[in-house]
Enzyme design. Structure first.
Site, PDB file in Angstrom:
ATOM      1  N   ASP A  11     -65.778 -85.111 -57.769  1.00 49.65           N
ATOM      2  CA  ASP A  11     -64.700 -84.797 -56.342  1.00 49.65           C
ATOM      3  C   ASP A  11     -65.051 -84.326 -56.267  1.00 49.65           C
ATOM      4  O   ASP A  11     -65.816 -83.711 -55.809  1.00 49.65           O
ATOM      5  CB  ASP A  11     -63.762 -85.122 -57.880  1.00 49.65           C
ATOM      6  N   SER A  12     -63.546 -84.554 -55.048  1.00 46.54           N
ATOM      7  CA  SER A  12     -63.519 -83.422 -54.126  1.00 46.54           C
ATOM      8  C   SER A  12     -63.816 -82.490 -54.393  1.00 46.54           C
ATOM      9  O   SER A  12     -62.869 -80.628 -53.723  1.00 46.54           O
ATOM     10  CB  SER A  12     -63.068 -83.507 -52.544  1.00 46.54           C
ATOM     11  N   TYR A  43     -62.014 -84.559 -48.740  1.00 50.68           N
ATOM     12  CA  TYR A  43     -62.190 -85.835 -47.780  1.00 50.68           C
ATOM     13  C   TYR A  43     -61.752 -87.278 -47.837  1.00 50.68           C
ATOM     14  O   TYR A  43     -61.967 -87.507 -46.725  1.00 50.68           O
ATOM     15  CB  TYR A  43     -62.890 -86.320 -49.556  1.00 50.68           C
ATOM     16  N   GLY A  44     -60.305 -87.164 -48.200  1.00 50.69           N
ATOM     17  CA  GLY A  44     -59.793 -87.921 -47.801  1.00 50.69           C
ATOM     18  C   GLY A  44     -59.221 -87.647 -45.909  1.00 50.69           C
ATOM     19  O   GLY A  44     -58.124 -88.679 -45.531  1.00 50.69           O
ATOM     20  N   CYS A  74     -63.489 -89.855 -57.391  1.00 52.93           N
ATOM     21  CA  CYS A  74     -62.574 -89.956 -56.546  1.00 52.93           C
ATOM     22  C   CYS A  74     -62.646 -91.705 -55.604  1.00 52.93           C
ATOM     23  O   CYS A  74     -63.864 -91.785 -55.366  1.00 52.93           O
ATOM     24  CB  CYS A  74     -63.131 -88.832 -55.246  1.00 52.93           C
ATOM     25  N   ASN A  75     -61.089 -91.658 -55.223  1.00 51.36           N
ATOM     26  CA  ASN A  75     -61.146 -92.582 -54.701  1.00 51.36           C
ATOM     27  C   ASN A  75     -61.920 -92.395 -53.223  1.00 51.36           C
ATOM     28  O   ASN A  75     -62.316 -94.075 -53.081  1.00 51.36           O
ATOM     29  CB  ASN A  75     -60.147 -93.082 -54.552  1.00 51.36           C
ATOM     30  N   THR A  76     -61.824 -91.940 -52.738  1.00 51.13           N
ATOM     31  CA  THR A  76     -61.823 -92.003 -51.317  1.00 51.13           C
ATOM     32  C   THR A  76     -63.922 -92.110 -51.477  1.00 51.13           C
ATOM     33  O   THR A  76     -64.527 -92.716 -50.331  1.00 51.13           O
ATOM     34  CB  THR A  76     -61.457 -90.320 -50.735  1.00 51.13           C
ATOM     35  N   GLU A 158     -53.559 -79.942 -55.270  1.00 55.64           N
ATOM     36  CA  GLU A 158     -54.314 -78.362 -55.727  1.00 55.64           C
ATOM     37  C   GLU A 158     -53.677 -77.056 -55.722  1.00 55.64           C
ATOM     38  O   GLU A 158     -54.240 -75.564 -56.048  1.00 55.64           O
ATOM     39  CB  GLU A 158     -55.823 -78.218 -53.903  1.00 55.64           C
ATOM     40  N   CYS A 190     -55.383 -92.220 -55.748  1.00 50.65           N
ATOM     41  CA  CYS A 190     -56.392 -91.402 -55.593  1.00 50.65           C
ATOM     42  C   CYS A 190     -56.311 -89.993 -57.237  1.00 50.65           C
ATOM     43  O   CYS A 190     -55.663 -90.195 -57.366  1.00 50.65           O
ATOM     44  CB  CYS A 190     -55.331 -90.439 -54.280  1.00 50.65           C
ATOM     45  N   THR A 191     -57.556 -89.086 -57.164  1.00 49.49           N
ATOM     46  CA  THR A 191     -57.569 -88.940 -58.498  1.00 49.49           C
ATOM     47  C   THR A 191     -56.317 -87.401 -57.763  1.00 49.49           C
ATOM     48  O   THR A 191     -56.308 -86.898 -59.683  1.00 49.49           O
ATOM     49  CB  THR A 191     -58.630 -88.337 -58.407  1.00 49.49           C
ATOM     50  N   HIS A 192     -55.909 -87.466 -57.450  1.00 47.95           N
ATOM     51  CA  HIS A 192     -55.245 -86.047 -57.800  1.00 47.95           C
ATOM     52  C   HIS A 192     -53.402 -86.695 -58.205  1.00 47.95           C
ATOM     53  O   HIS A 192     -53.249 -85.459 -58.529  1.00 47.95           O
ATOM     54  CB  HIS A 192     -54.877 -85.092 -56.187  1.00 47.95           C
TER      55      HIS A 192
HETATM   56  N1  DGL Z   1     -60.173 -86.808 -54.743  1.00 47.54           N
HETATM   57  C1  DGL Z   1     -59.851 -87.642 -53.881  1.00 47.54           C
HETATM   58  C2  DGL Z   1     -59.688 -89.135 -54.214  1.00 47.54           C
HETATM   59  O1  DGL Z   1     -59.316 -89.439 -54.871  1.00 47.54           O
HETATM   60  C3  DGL Z   1     -58.441 -87.046 -52.797  1.00 47.54           C
HETATM   61  C4  DGL Z   1     -58.453 -85.255 -52.539  1.00 47.54           C
HETATM   62  C5  DGL Z   1     -59.494 -85.841 -51.482  1.00 47.54           C
HETATM   63  O2  DGL Z   1     -59.076 -85.987 -49.814  1.00 47.54           O
HETATM   64  O3  DGL Z   1     -60.543 -85.187 -51.011  1.00 47.54           O
HETATM   65  O4  DGL Z   1     -59.104 -90.061 -53.088  1.00 47.54           O
END
Ligand code: DGL
Length: 279
Positions: A11-12, A43-44, A74-76, A158, A190-192
């Site tokens: 993940d990011s 990453y988003g 990570c969804n992105t 975060e 989004c996994t966060h």
């Molecule tokens: N983990 C990222 C996601 O699921 C979100 C955090 C990011 O933007 O890096 O999209």
């Protein structure tokens, strides 16, 4: 057949821990290696080509650790890079978009589904497409989709501000249009975001089902282990390793309260930007 090699996740940053935690529940005997690219997060807000490059570099790192499966936690990265990852990986790759979309279709009663995600994920439309595809397979013709980017949620997660006033105010602002639209199901795409479940749930109210893509993905991982015949066959405790591209202490400070029991410990520092990849 058994396979004792670990499952690799990336993940990011810390968001993918929401997926890891669920995989520990559905596949408790499996060893795992988690890579959080905290120094290059988020990453988003990055371009498609950058996220693909980062994802391919992370893939190289996890493959160097001899993993038997890659979970794009990570969804992105799933939205932008899944096809590239799948094409280049030597092992099966699991993404988080399709499982989340499937759970949303199963959960909705009134057909109104909200999707909250990073700007990047929303802009790709992959979730919308995945929900529409699944709804079609299920013969549902009343689906309405409402998307909302919630970029600040990533920084709040975060920062460890999972239940604070600033998070509540931010959530009220972002989620207002979805409440007004009368959605009964909200995909935390989004996994966060599952780190903010308490606040998001309180703001949306009891009538709205929250879909955690980590839960949905962990079911897919379990199914794939069984289908491919690659479950761990070991008797001893599984190994759980963590790597971060930023400070291990910082990573552990934020991750530990979420994973519980003082985990993770022994996190190592590693950066994947040294890997050459062509995009
Ligand atoms: N983990 C990222 C996601 O699921 C979100 C955090 C990011 O933007 O890096 O999209």
């Amino acid at each position: 057949m058994t396979d004792n090699r670990p499952i690799g996740l990336f993940d990011s940053g810390i968001g993918g821990l929401t997926v890891l935690r669920e995989i520990w529940k559905t596949a408790p005997d499996e060893s795992t290696i988690y890579f959080g690219d905290n120094s290059r997060a988020p990453y988003g807000t990055k371009s498609r080509s950058t996220v693909i490059r980062y994802s391919l570099q992370n893939l190289k790192f996890l493959e160097s650790k001899d993993v038997k499966m890659i979970v794009v936690a990570c969804n992105t990265a799933s939205a932008y890079a899944y096809e590239e990852l799948k094409a280049r990986a030597k092992v099966p790759v699991v993404e988080v978009v399709t499982p989340g979309a499937d759970d949303a279709c199963n959960a909705t009663k009134n057909g109104k589904i909200g999707i909250i995600a990073t700007k990047a994920t929303v802009s790709t439309g992959v979730y919308k497409d995945a929900v529409e595809r699944r709804a079609k397979e299920l013969g549902m013709d009343n689906i309405e989709i409402f998307q909302q980017a919630c970029p600040l949620f990533v920084s709040l997660a975060e920062e460890g501000w999972w239940d604070s006033e600033v998070t509540r105010l931010t959530a009220e602002e972002y989620l207002k249009p979805l409440k007004e639209a009368g959605i009964d199901t909200l995909v935390m795409a989004c996994t966060h975001y599952p780190l903010l479940t308490k606040v998001i749930g309180e703001v949306m109210g009891d009538g709205v089902t929250l879909v955690n893509t980590g839960v949905a993905t962990a079911k897919v991982v379990r199914g794939l282990l069984d289908k491919e015949g690659i479950c761990s066959g070991r008797n001893e405790e599984p190994v759980r390793e963590f790597y971060t591209s930023d400070e291990p202490e910082l990573f552990e400070q934020v991750a530990a309260p979420f994973l519980g029991e003082g985990l993770p410990s022994g996190t190592k520092h590693f950066t994947t930007d040294k890997y050459e990849v062509t995009v």
